[in-house]
Design a protein around this motif. Sequence first.
Motif, short mmCIF file in Angstrom:
data_model
loop_
_atom_site.label_atom_id
_atom_site.label_comp_id
_atom_site.label_asym_id
_atom_site.label_seq_id
_atom_site.Cartn_x
_atom_site.Cartn_y
_atom_site.Cartn_z
N GLY A 151 -2.74 3.47 2.75
CA GLY A 151 -1.29 3.38 2.87
C GLY A 151 -0.57 4.69 2.63
N LEU A 152 -0.90 5.39 1.57
CA LEU A 152 -0.23 6.66 1.28
C LEU A 152 -0.56 7.72 2.32
N ASP A 153 -1.78 7.68 2.83
CA ASP A 153 -2.15 8.64 3.88
C ASP A 153 -1.30 8.43 5.13
N LEU A 154 -1.08 7.18 5.50
CA LEU A 154 -0.29 6.91 6.69
C LEU A 154 1.18 7.28 6.46
N TRP A 155 1.72 6.91 5.31
CA TRP A 155 3.10 7.28 5.00
C TRP A 155 3.29 8.79 5.10
N ASP A 156 2.39 9.54 4.45
CA ASP A 156 2.53 11.00 4.41
C ASP A 156 2.40 11.61 5.80
N ALA A 157 1.54 11.04 6.64
CA ALA A 157 1.36 11.57 7.99
C ALA A 157 2.62 11.38 8.82
N VAL A 158 3.21 10.18 8.73
CA VAL A 158 4.45 9.91 9.48
C VAL A 158 5.59 10.77 8.94
N TRP A 159 5.66 10.89 7.62
CA TRP A 159 6.71 11.70 7.02
C TRP A 159 6.64 13.15 7.49
N ARG A 202 19.12 9.60 13.22
CA ARG A 202 17.89 10.39 13.15
C ARG A 202 16.67 9.48 13.15
N VAL A 203 15.97 9.41 12.05
CA VAL A 203 14.79 8.54 11.96
C VAL A 203 14.62 8.13 10.51
N SER A 204 14.26 6.89 10.32
CA SER A 204 14.13 6.31 8.98
C SER A 204 12.74 5.70 8.84
N LEU A 205 12.16 5.87 7.65
CA LEU A 205 10.81 5.36 7.38
C LEU A 205 10.91 4.22 6.39
N TRP A 206 10.38 3.05 6.77
CA TRP A 206 10.53 1.83 5.98
C TRP A 206 9.17 1.25 5.60
N ASP A 207 9.06 0.83 4.36
CA ASP A 207 7.95 -0.01 3.93
C ASP A 207 8.35 -1.46 4.20
N PHE A 231 -5.73 -17.30 7.99
CA PHE A 231 -5.80 -16.52 6.76
C PHE A 231 -4.83 -15.34 6.83
N GLU A 232 -4.65 -14.67 5.68
CA GLU A 232 -3.83 -13.45 5.65
C GLU A 232 -4.75 -12.24 5.71
N PRO A 233 -4.64 -11.43 6.76
CA PRO A 233 -5.49 -10.24 6.89
C PRO A 233 -4.95 -9.07 6.08
N ASP A 234 -5.75 -8.04 5.95
CA ASP A 234 -5.32 -6.80 5.30
C ASP A 234 -4.51 -6.00 6.32
N VAL A 235 -3.26 -6.37 6.47
CA VAL A 235 -2.37 -5.75 7.46
C VAL A 235 -1.00 -5.57 6.81
N SER A 236 -0.50 -4.33 6.84
CA SER A 236 0.77 -4.00 6.20
C SER A 236 1.60 -3.11 7.11
N PRO A 237 2.70 -3.61 7.66
CA PRO A 237 3.52 -2.82 8.58
C PRO A 237 4.32 -1.72 7.88
N LEU A 238 4.45 -0.61 8.59
CA LEU A 238 5.28 0.52 8.20
C LEU A 238 6.26 0.76 9.34
N GLY A 239 7.57 0.73 9.06
CA GLY A 239 8.56 0.87 10.11
C GLY A 239 9.01 2.31 10.31
N VAL A 240 9.10 2.72 11.57
CA VAL A 240 9.65 4.03 11.94
C VAL A 240 10.78 3.73 12.91
N PRO A 272 0.80 -1.23 0.00
CA PRO A 272 0.00 0.00 0.00
C PRO A 272 0.84 1.28 0.00
N PHE A 273 2.16 1.15 0.26
CA PHE A 273 3.05 2.31 0.32
C PHE A 273 3.87 2.47 -0.95
#
Length: 373
Positions: free
Chosen positions: A215-223, A56-61, A148-157, A18-19
Amino acid sequence: MRIVGLQIGLGSRIRKSPFFEALVRHGLTHVTVYNHMYMPGSFGDPDEEYRALVERVSLWDVAAERQVEVVGPDAFTLCQYVSARDLRGMKVGRVRYAPMCDHDGTLINDPMVLKLAEDRFWISIADSDMLLWCRAVATERGLNCRVFEPDVSPLGVQGPRADDTMADLLGEWVRDVPFFGFVETSHDSIPFVLCRSGWSGQGGFELFLQDGSRGLDLWDAVWAAGEKYGIHPGAPTLNERIESDLFSYRADCGAGASPLEIGLNRYVSLDRDDDFIGKVALLTEQKRGPARRLVKALLTGERFPATSESPWPAVGQDGTPCGEVRVAAWSPKHESNLCLALVSAEVAGGPFRTVTPSGETLNASHHAYFAEQ
């Protein structure tokens, strides 16, 4: 050998996260394939990506870190049976690192297990098809649970300013989330699980997004929250994770080693009074001692320009083959080339040699047994 200009063809067989569009926007240059998904490898400047992570801080998909959800009356029974680590006593909102083996005691994954409810778990997997494995085991044993596989996608900070970034985004309460603890929360109606975890030794969080359309909304918010702290796009960083004793299934063992050879002994509960897959084989191995050991070693030679692409042969001081250098990279921390090598127990702890694909012979000096510093 490096193949200049080689490209991976994008297609529907390998999934995008999603990212993914955010990665392209930030200049993604390298990808790998992990759990049948594209996972970022670099944005073109590995040295700066390392500095961002440790300073500092790094953002990972890390959406390729897929979840196997197990829910139902027998959910715990299944998770306990497939896990070599005892999960009893685990509380809701907590995580355990839980290596999993086949019946021969061979490591087949080293996931985190998150307990969301007494009858609901996420198995957060490394790179192998644990969904199929868990489904098969549940069916063969007649267990009453859904897998099952849920709709779950981790974003690392990740990084020393990760707490500041997430506190600015969500509030000061995030600083109180304990290591391997998690909270279900949301931001701007984006649902996710905030977990203090991550594949680095620098600290931080993983945000388990529960709605792939956001996904893009969450990425942009963290960024946006991390901009004043020098946030940088990145990915799991091979040299830092070796420095920090973080295991990479398949890369570090070729999917053919036991957890005792790797050095994961403290995460394997061989004194359990119940059965689990691989227990008999692991008890036998424990009695005789592992045949190989995973070691960290410093390598001679000029600084490697990039990480290794394939295993290199390892030979003992007498010239006898003794195993493989599984991964090698330049280590800023040690100011030396650094490797992980899976070598015979007789050689482990001492010097050995390896030969690179270009034919250069390098001397390896023992630094530490993996995960036992």
